[in-house]
Motif scaffolding. Structure first.
Motif, PDB file in Angstrom:
ATOM      1  N   TRP A 116     -15.308  17.763  79.770  1.00 30.50           N
ATOM      2  CA  TRP A 116     -16.327  16.789  79.366  1.00 30.50           C
ATOM      3  C   TRP A 116     -17.073  16.237  80.569  1.00 30.50           C
ATOM      4  O   TRP A 116     -18.246  15.894  80.476  1.00 30.50           O
ATOM      5  CB  TRP A 116     -15.811  15.712  78.425  1.00 30.50           C
ATOM      6  CG  TRP A 116     -14.787  14.710  78.882  1.00 30.50           C
ATOM      7  CD1 TRP A 116     -13.483  14.647  78.486  1.00 30.50           C
ATOM      8  CD2 TRP A 116     -14.978  13.576  79.759  1.00 30.50           C
ATOM      9  NE1 TRP A 116     -12.861  13.568  79.073  1.00 30.50           N
ATOM     10  CE2 TRP A 116     -13.760  12.888  79.857  1.00 30.50           C
ATOM     11  CE3 TRP A 116     -16.066  13.089  80.479  1.00 30.50           C
ATOM     12  CZ2 TRP A 116     -13.582  11.750  80.629  1.00 30.50           C
ATOM     13  CZ3 TRP A 116     -15.902  11.949  81.259  1.00 30.50           C
ATOM     14  CH2 TRP A 116     -14.674  11.298  81.332  1.00 30.50           C
ATOM     15  N   HIS A 118     -17.678  18.086  83.310  1.00 30.50           N
ATOM     16  CA  HIS A 118     -18.546  19.199  83.701  1.00 30.50           C
ATOM     17  C   HIS A 118     -19.828  19.228  82.862  1.00 30.50           C
ATOM     18  O   HIS A 118     -20.925  19.415  83.381  1.00 30.50           O
ATOM     19  CB  HIS A 118     -17.792  20.528  83.565  1.00 30.50           C
ATOM     20  CG  HIS A 118     -18.640  21.737  83.820  1.00 30.50           C
ATOM     21  ND1 HIS A 118     -18.882  22.216  85.080  1.00 30.50           N
ATOM     22  CD2 HIS A 118     -19.314  22.556  82.962  1.00 30.50           C
ATOM     23  CE1 HIS A 118     -19.668  23.277  85.002  1.00 30.50           C
ATOM     24  NE2 HIS A 118     -19.941  23.507  83.723  1.00 30.50           N
ATOM     25  N   PHE A 119     -19.666  19.061  81.544  1.00 31.23           N
ATOM     26  CA  PHE A 119     -20.805  19.125  80.636  1.00 31.23           C
ATOM     27  C   PHE A 119     -21.492  17.770  80.442  1.00 31.23           C
ATOM     28  O   PHE A 119     -22.448  17.673  79.679  1.00 31.23           O
ATOM     29  CB  PHE A 119     -20.379  19.692  79.273  1.00 31.23           C
ATOM     30  CG  PHE A 119     -20.054  21.159  79.317  1.00 31.23           C
ATOM     31  CD1 PHE A 119     -21.060  22.108  79.417  1.00 31.23           C
ATOM     32  CD2 PHE A 119     -18.738  21.598  79.265  1.00 31.23           C
ATOM     33  CE1 PHE A 119     -20.770  23.461  79.447  1.00 31.23           C
ATOM     34  CE2 PHE A 119     -18.435  22.950  79.300  1.00 31.23           C
ATOM     35  CZ  PHE A 119     -19.453  23.888  79.397  1.00 31.23           C
ATOM     36  N   ASP A 120     -20.990  16.738  81.112  1.00 31.65           N
ATOM     37  CA  ASP A 120     -21.568  15.391  81.037  1.00 31.65           C
ATOM     38  C   ASP A 120     -21.709  14.955  79.577  1.00 31.65           C
ATOM     39  O   ASP A 120     -22.742  14.447  79.155  1.00 31.65           O
ATOM     40  CB  ASP A 120     -22.923  15.355  81.756  1.00 31.65           C
ATOM     41  CG  ASP A 120     -23.382  13.933  82.034  1.00 31.65           C
ATOM     42  OD1 ASP A 120     -22.513  13.052  82.202  1.00 31.65           O
ATOM     43  OD2 ASP A 120     -24.602  13.706  82.064  1.00 31.65           O
ATOM     44  N   VAL A 121     -20.626  15.161  78.824  1.00 31.88           N
ATOM     45  CA  VAL A 121     -20.622  14.876  77.397  1.00 31.88           C
ATOM     46  C   VAL A 121     -20.494  13.383  77.114  1.00 31.88           C
ATOM     47  O   VAL A 121     -21.018  12.897  76.112  1.00 31.88           O
ATOM     48  CB  VAL A 121     -19.479  15.670  76.712  1.00 31.88           C
ATOM     49  CG1 VAL A 121     -19.202  15.201  75.316  1.00 31.88           C
ATOM     50  CG2 VAL A 121     -19.816  17.143  76.708  1.00 31.88           C
ATOM     51  N   LYS A 134     -23.490  12.540  74.661  1.00 31.55           N
ATOM     52  CA  LYS A 134     -24.278  13.587  74.003  1.00 31.55           C
ATOM     53  C   LYS A 134     -23.757  13.594  72.566  1.00 31.55           C
ATOM     54  O   LYS A 134     -22.705  14.161  72.278  1.00 31.55           O
ATOM     55  CB  LYS A 134     -24.070  14.937  74.690  1.00 31.55           C
ATOM     56  CG  LYS A 134     -24.706  15.006  76.061  1.00 31.55           C
ATOM     57  CD  LYS A 134     -24.585  16.391  76.660  1.00 31.55           C
ATOM     58  CE  LYS A 134     -25.272  16.428  78.020  1.00 31.55           C
ATOM     59  NZ  LYS A 134     -25.070  17.718  78.687  1.00 31.55           N
ATOM     60  N   TRP A 153     -18.427  20.597  69.786  1.00 32.82           N
ATOM     61  CA  TRP A 153     -17.740  20.516  71.082  1.00 32.82           C
ATOM     62  C   TRP A 153     -16.531  21.462  71.097  1.00 32.82           C
ATOM     63  O   TRP A 153     -16.319  22.188  72.059  1.00 32.82           O
ATOM     64  CB  TRP A 153     -17.319  19.077  71.353  1.00 32.82           C
ATOM     65  CG  TRP A 153     -16.481  18.870  72.579  1.00 32.82           C
ATOM     66  CD1 TRP A 153     -15.206  18.383  72.618  1.00 32.82           C
ATOM     67  CD2 TRP A 153     -16.834  19.136  73.942  1.00 32.82           C
ATOM     68  NE1 TRP A 153     -14.767  18.337  73.921  1.00 32.82           N
ATOM     69  CE2 TRP A 153     -15.749  18.785  74.751  1.00 32.82           C
ATOM     70  CE3 TRP A 153     -17.980  19.648  74.554  1.00 32.82           C
ATOM     71  CZ2 TRP A 153     -15.757  18.937  76.132  1.00 32.82           C
ATOM     72  CZ3 TRP A 153     -17.987  19.785  75.933  1.00 32.82           C
ATOM     73  CH2 TRP A 153     -16.887  19.428  76.705  1.00 32.82           C
ATOM     74  N   LEU A 156     -17.754  25.029  71.420  1.00 37.78           N
ATOM     75  CA  LEU A 156     -18.241  25.298  72.774  1.00 37.78           C
ATOM     76  C   LEU A 156     -17.067  25.527  73.726  1.00 37.78           C
ATOM     77  O   LEU A 156     -17.082  26.476  74.515  1.00 37.78           O
ATOM     78  CB  LEU A 156     -19.109  24.138  73.278  1.00 37.78           C
ATOM     79  CG  LEU A 156     -19.591  24.279  74.721  1.00 37.78           C
ATOM     80  CD1 LEU A 156     -20.692  25.328  74.826  1.00 37.78           C
ATOM     81  CD2 LEU A 156     -20.076  22.946  75.262  1.00 37.78           C
ATOM     82  N   LYS A 160     -16.339  28.944  75.797  1.00 34.25           N
ATOM     83  CA  LYS A 160     -16.381  28.943  77.263  1.00 34.25           C
ATOM     84  C   LYS A 160     -15.008  29.196  77.881  1.00 34.25           C
ATOM     85  O   LYS A 160     -14.878  29.957  78.842  1.00 34.25           O
ATOM     86  CB  LYS A 160     -16.942  27.616  77.792  1.00 34.25           C
ATOM     87  CG  LYS A 160     -18.360  27.323  77.346  1.00 34.25           C
ATOM     88  CD  LYS A 160     -19.342  28.293  77.933  1.00 34.25           C
ATOM     89  CE  LYS A 160     -20.769  27.922  77.575  1.00 34.25           C
ATOM     90  NZ  LYS A 160     -21.738  28.885  78.038  1.00 34.25           N
ATOM     91  N   ILE A 170     -15.564  25.742  85.140  1.00 32.83           N
ATOM     92  CA  ILE A 170     -15.630  24.441  84.467  1.00 32.83           C
ATOM     93  C   ILE A 170     -14.537  23.497  84.952  1.00 32.83           C
ATOM     94  O   ILE A 170     -14.797  22.330  85.231  1.00 32.83           O
ATOM     95  CB  ILE A 170     -15.549  24.620  82.936  1.00 32.83           C
ATOM     96  CG1 ILE A 170     -16.825  25.300  82.439  1.00 32.83           C
ATOM     97  CG2 ILE A 170     -15.325  23.291  82.221  1.00 32.83           C
ATOM     98  CD1 ILE A 170     -16.771  25.734  80.990  1.00 32.83           C
TER      99      ILE A 170
END
Length: 179
Positions: A116, A118-121, A134, A153, A156, A160, A170
């Motif tokens: 989270w 890494h993906f700036d969730v 997000k 999420w 994803l 990944k 990641i």
């Protein structure tokens, strides 16, 4: 009204369309959900003002003169109170279990945290605005005092984290095969 709609800037149309796209499908398909926008013309106060101005008002907070003009055109505002918070959201631990079951590598809560980030969730713990997420991936719940993660999420992460190179990229950690 059609004449006014022709003058709506493309940025506003894009904003509204993006808002609809970012709203989770479960909410958009709920028959009680609706996005109501009243566009009202505003007289410009100097030459360089925009041709059209949009003002957004919360229901019940309209200026009296605007409320009166809307009554004249027959606008009826029916209050709808439907709680949609928490639909199909899962806690981090549930996500972690689902991902680990679906991928060939061990996956624990530390991996989830790195993902989270890494993906700036969502913001980090203690952030001034915990709701700055997000929303198609994660939602803050003040009532629950935590974050709920969406099915998008989970999908994803499964996609990944199934690839060893992407897992390493990641998380920064070498994936470990389950025994």
């Amino acid at each position: 009204m059609k004449e006014l709609q022709k003058n709506i800037p493309q940025e506003v149309i894009d904003y509204i369309e993006n808002f609809a796209i970012k709203t989770p499908k479960e909410i958009r398909q709920n028959p009680h959900y609706r996005l109501k926008i009243f566009l009202t013309p505003v007289t410009a106060n100097h030459e360089k003002s925009a041709d059209s101005v949009l003002s957004f008002y919360r229901s019940g907070e309209l200026p009296p003169e605007l409320e009166e003009s809307l009554r004249k055109v027959g606008v009826i505002d029916k209050p709808v109170h439907v709680s949609v918070e928490g639909l199909d959201l899962k806690r981090a631990g549930e996500i972690t279990k689902a991902v680990e079951q679906a991928i060939p590598y061990k996956f624990h809560i530390g991996h989830h945290t790195r993902a989270w980030k890494h993906f700036d969730v969502r913001p980090i713990n203690g952030a001034s605005d915990p709701a700055a997420t997000k929303s198609d991936m994660c939602v803050w719940s003040a009532v629950a005092g935590g974050y709920g993660y969406t099915n998008k999420w989970t999908k994803l992460l499964i996609e990944k984290m199934s690839d060893a190179d992407v897992f390493l990229e990641i998380t920064g950690l070498q994936p470990v095969l389950k025994s």
